[in-house]
Design an enzyme around this catalytic site. Structure first.
Site, PDB file in Angstrom:
ATOM      1  N   HIS A  72     -10.112   6.717   0.708  1.00  0.00           N
ATOM      2  CA  HIS A  72     -10.425   5.984  -0.520  1.00  0.00           C
ATOM      3  C   HIS A  72     -11.935   5.903  -0.759  1.00  0.00           C
ATOM      4  O   HIS A  72     -12.364   5.450  -1.816  1.00  0.00           O
ATOM      5  CB  HIS A  72      -9.863   4.561  -0.454  1.00  0.00           C
ATOM      6  CG  HIS A  72      -8.376   4.510  -0.338  1.00  0.00           C
ATOM      7  ND1 HIS A  72      -7.712   4.376   0.870  1.00  0.00           N
ATOM      8  CD2 HIS A  72      -7.409   4.606  -1.269  1.00  0.00           C
ATOM      9  CE1 HIS A  72      -6.418   4.367   0.661  1.00  0.00           C
ATOM     10  NE2 HIS A  72      -6.192   4.512  -0.613  1.00  0.00           N
ATOM     11  N   CYS A  94     -11.489  11.303  -1.102  1.00  0.00           N
ATOM     12  CA  CYS A  94     -10.767  12.165  -2.045  1.00  0.00           C
ATOM     13  C   CYS A  94     -11.745  12.767  -3.042  1.00  0.00           C
ATOM     14  O   CYS A  94     -12.572  12.042  -3.617  1.00  0.00           O
ATOM     15  CB  CYS A  94      -9.707  11.342  -2.771  1.00  0.00           C
ATOM     16  SG  CYS A  94      -8.952  12.204  -4.154  1.00  0.00           S
ATOM     17  N   HIS A 122      -9.696  -3.379  -3.599  1.00  0.00           N
ATOM     18  CA  HIS A 122      -9.301  -2.055  -3.111  1.00  0.00           C
ATOM     19  C   HIS A 122     -10.542  -1.272  -2.663  1.00  0.00           C
ATOM     20  O   HIS A 122     -11.592  -1.316  -3.331  1.00  0.00           O
ATOM     21  CB  HIS A 122      -8.565  -1.293  -4.220  1.00  0.00           C
ATOM     22  CG  HIS A 122      -7.806  -0.110  -3.707  1.00  0.00           C
ATOM     23  ND1 HIS A 122      -8.412   1.103  -3.458  1.00  0.00           N
ATOM     24  CD2 HIS A 122      -6.495   0.054  -3.385  1.00  0.00           C
ATOM     25  CE1 HIS A 122      -7.506   1.953  -3.020  1.00  0.00           C
ATOM     26  NE2 HIS A 122      -6.337   1.349  -2.963  1.00  0.00           N
ATOM     27  N   GLU A 124     -11.290   1.802  -2.860  1.00  0.00           N
ATOM     28  CA  GLU A 124     -11.766   2.761  -3.862  1.00  0.00           C
ATOM     29  C   GLU A 124     -12.686   2.077  -4.855  1.00  0.00           C
ATOM     30  O   GLU A 124     -13.755   2.607  -5.206  1.00  0.00           O
ATOM     31  CB  GLU A 124     -10.573   3.386  -4.575  1.00  0.00           C
ATOM     32  CG  GLU A 124     -10.978   4.358  -5.689  1.00  0.00           C
ATOM     33  CD  GLU A 124      -9.765   4.917  -6.429  1.00  0.00           C
ATOM     34  OE1 GLU A 124      -8.706   5.067  -5.793  1.00  0.00           O
ATOM     35  OE2 GLU A 124      -9.896   5.181  -7.625  1.00  0.00           O
ATOM     36  N   SER A 218      -0.001   0.034   0.211  1.00  0.00           N
ATOM     37  CA  SER A 218      -0.435   1.186  -0.579  1.00  0.00           C
ATOM     38  C   SER A 218      -0.307   0.866  -2.062  1.00  0.00           C
ATOM     39  O   SER A 218       0.796   0.618  -2.567  1.00  0.00           O
ATOM     40  CB  SER A 218       0.414   2.414  -0.229  1.00  0.00           C
ATOM     41  OG  SER A 218       0.180   3.454  -1.145  1.00  0.00           O
ATOM     42  N   SER A 262       0.371   8.540   0.223  1.00  0.00           N
ATOM     43  CA  SER A 262      -0.026   8.505   1.635  1.00  0.00           C
ATOM     44  C   SER A 262       1.142   8.728   2.581  1.00  0.00           C
ATOM     45  O   SER A 262       1.005   8.538   3.784  1.00  0.00           O
ATOM     46  CB  SER A 262      -0.691   7.152   1.949  1.00  0.00           C
ATOM     47  OG  SER A 262      -1.812   6.937   1.138  1.00  0.00           O
TER      48      SER A 262
END
Length: 690
Positions: A72, A94, A122, A124, A218, A262
């Site tokens: 992430h 990613c 999160h 990310e 997730s 995932s």
């Protein structure tokens, strides 16, 4: 019961890349850490821990370790801290998320505020926020009203990769109601995520039950479960199929299965296989129950008692107590093809027969007498299984899931996963081959046995490995064959075991990729650097088979010699020139021309071949000073010391008294050259090339 798998599910490209890179790092490096969980999947993270990867948090950053980041992403400043502590960072972020980093950074450089739609907790989102000062995170449209956008003419709108598109549309509509300027919307939603959500929605509309497989934490899996629940009443969010009691699922006619980004393929395949087997078992149980309630229990593959009813030239009719009589054809009477039925049996004989088929098309049970006689072969096979003996299997055909084979006239099965220690995509190459195998499963009652060629190969490889390790010694030169190349080095077969030539051990000079030095199939001579039998690792060196560039240089070149070289790096104070022996020398800006040169790049360019004179060699620090000016018309420059030394005369070291001074300009340039830290310059060169 029908099992339907979603058209799009499981690992996306970014997660697959992160998982492969993480496990490759775990195999090839020691002291490997990972900053939190790689992905939101317990199975993947557990396997990483089993591989020796230690999970750490931001409160205890390591030093001089190999650190894997989350897929992430991590905040910009955190990555900088890891590098400052001497860690080698393996960035598994990613590529799609990394693209958002660049977008956010570019927007912020234009002084445009960024509205980011996503979960502020999160990883990310936390990573994206670190790339700007004016990035505002919102989770729902109502939060737009409180944003400090007054006086701004433009704003940018971006999103977390896993957001449903309609969420971003709602935020944009709200922005248009409170902001009069221009809204720059960037498409940062991952198409793989969008496709997975769309496929989940379509499947949920057409099934009675949905299984959503993925980590409980997730984000993209949770969104899939929510989407499924909008169209299907029975939705189960599970991490693995083992969490479910399958018995209540009998009531469903159609079951849909999808998985988050995932979730490994192995977990998905296990779920599909269990559900499929459960469905078939239920059907078989119902059929068998009906048969058992209607008839005497006689099954294919059983040995039953019977009474001979009559004998003809071609067959024997037998009463086996079933609703239909059984027939023994002439072929199934004996292994002797010339035997006659009347020579073996008479009416009224009590015999044992093997049930081959429940119906021959005319309502009769197909029986065999010779197979009962052959049962001793099964006894022998059972003994081999119990003793762990190796058997020779003749492969007859490729079927779904593996290979069929014969061992001593008996039919066996080799699963695809046991055909070899290496994954085999094409099993047809084994047909008509004889393979040495181990019996791994044996069921005499059902006349079935399963073989493994992989187990035999593994033992052979282990024996070969021990043999190789017993003969190898650190410090010896051996020959091998290059097998495959990776970004970090080349694997070489040294007698049946692979050793690794790290990229730093391929050449005395810097190598960008192993393919610049070796290629698969090439025979090479290498030095055994280190042997770790416990971890099954052999470190090899190729550069040690050649002279060091410095040694070759001092054997062939002296101060005052004119040599040729290639410009490999240009800095403000001079240029580095790679000589024919492979060493680099410094051509100071003052030694480029007799005319004034402002910057070396005004005269030279990387890759240019030039001729220079060696003006000084520092043997202690392995530094070389060069001059182009000395070769140009207008008088010959001499090296420090007043005269050009002879070939056999060793130039001075730094601690030796200097000879007669040169003109002031040359003395100044030589002093600058003596003060330069070549190690720092080489590090600068590496950084500039990257």
């Amino acid at each position: 019961m029908e099992i339907l798998l979603s058209e799009s599910y499981g690992f996306c490209g970014g997660v697959k890349r992160a998982v492969n890179l993480a496990f490759e790092t775990a195999r090839e490096y020691e002291n490997v850490k990972i900053l939190g969980e790689l992905v939101h999947n317990a199975a993947v993270n557990e396997k990483l821990r089993d591989a020796g990867v230690e999970e750490i948090d931001t409160e205890r950053l390591p030093e001089n370790a190999t650190v894997i980041t989350r897929s992430h992403g991590i905040p910009k400043e955190l990555k900088a801290q890891l590098v400052e502590r001497g860690n080698e960072v393996v960035d598994t972020t990613c590529p799609f998320v990394a693209r958002i980093y660049r977008i956010a950074e570019d927007i912020q450089e234009s002084s445009i505020p960024v509205v980011l739609v996503g979960d502020p907790n999160h990883p990310e989102i936390q990573g994206i926020v670190s790339y700007g000062e004016e990035i505002y995170v919102v989770t729902k449209p109502e939060e737009v009203d409180a944003l400090p956008l007054e006086g701004k003419s433009k704003i940018a709108l971006i999103s977390q990769t896993t957001n449903p598109r309609k969420n971003v549309d709602m935020v944009e509509d709200r922005l248009k109601g409170v902001f009069t300027g221009e809204i720059l919307r960037y498409n940062t939603i991952c198409e793989a995520t969008n496709d997975r959500q769309k496929a989940c929605r379509n499947l949920a509309k057409n099934v009675d039950c949905m299984l959503v497989i993925g980590g409980k934490n997730s984000a993209n899996t949770i969104k899939l479960a929510k989407i499924a629940a909008e169209h299907c009443k029975n939705v189960y969010h599970i991490q693995t199929i083992n969490q479910l009691d399958l018995r209540p699922f009998k009531k469903f006619n159609k079951i849909g299965i999808t998985a988050g980004a995932s979730t490994p393929d192995s977990v998905i395949k296990e779920a599909v296989s269990r559900m499929d087997n459960f469905s078939r078992d239920e059907m078989n149980n119902e059929m068998m129950e009906a048969i058992e309630n209607s008839f005497t229990r006689v099954r294919r593959g059983e040995i039953v008692d019977g009474e001979v009813l009559y004998v003809t030239d071609n067959e024997v009719m037998v009463n086996i107590g079933y609703r239909a009589d059984g027939i023994i054809s002439r072929d199934e009477l004996s292994n002797d093809p010339n035997v006659k039925p009347e020579e073996l049996f008479q009416q009224g004989d009590e015999i044992q027969v093997y049930v081959m088929k429940m119906d021959d098309g005319d309502g009769n049970v197909v029986l065999s007498y010779k197979r009962v006689e052959n049962m001793k072969v099964w006894d022998e096979m059972e003994e081999k299984f119990e003793n762990g003996e190796i058997v020779t299997a003749h492969v007859t055909n490729v079927v779904k899931g593996g290979l069929t084979c014969e061992v001593d006239g008996l039919n066996g099965f080799i699963p695809a996963s046991h055909a070899s220690v290496r994954f085999q995509r094409d099993l047809s190459k084994y047909v008509d081959q004889d393979l040495e195998c181990e019996i791994i499963d044996f069921d005499k009652g059902r006349r079935k046995f399963v073989l493994s060629r992989k187990n035999v190969e593994a033992k052979e490889i282990e024996e070969k490995r021990k043999e190789v390790y017993s003969t190898l010694e650190e410090g010896e030169f051996i020959e091998g064959t290059v097998q495959r190349l990776t970004n970090f080095g080349a694997f070489v077969d040294v007698g049946g075991v692979d050793g690794l030539i790290h990229i730093s051990e391929l050449s005395w000079n810097r190598v960008k990729h192993p393919s610049d030095v070796v290629s698969p199939g090439e025979k090479v001579k290498v030095l055994v650097l280190k042997i770790d039998e416990e971890k099954n690792r052999i470190a090899l060196g190729l550069k040690q088979t050649t002279k060091k560039p410095w040694d070759e240089f001092i054997e062939t070149v002296s101060v005052g010699d004119d040599v040729k070289g290639t410009v490999v790096n240009i800095l403000d104070f001079g240029a580095f020139v790679r000589l024919e022996s492979g060493v680099d020398g410094l051509l100071h800006v003052s030694q480029i021309s007799r005319q004034h040169v402002e910057k070396p790049s005004d005269v030279l360019e990387i890759g240019q071949e030039i001729e220079v004179r060696v003006t000084d060699i520092n043997y202690d620090d392995k530094k070389i000073s060069l001059s182009m000016k000395a070769l140009q018309p207008g008088g010959e420059d001499e090296p420090a010391g007043g005269q050009r030394p002879k070939r056999d005369q060793k130039p001075r070291r730094k601690d030796r008294p200097q000879a007669e001074s040169k003109p002031e300009e040359e003395n100044f340039s030589m002093a600058i050259g003596d003060l330069i830290n070549f190690d720092e310059l080489e590090a600068s060169e590496d950084h500039s090339e990257e």
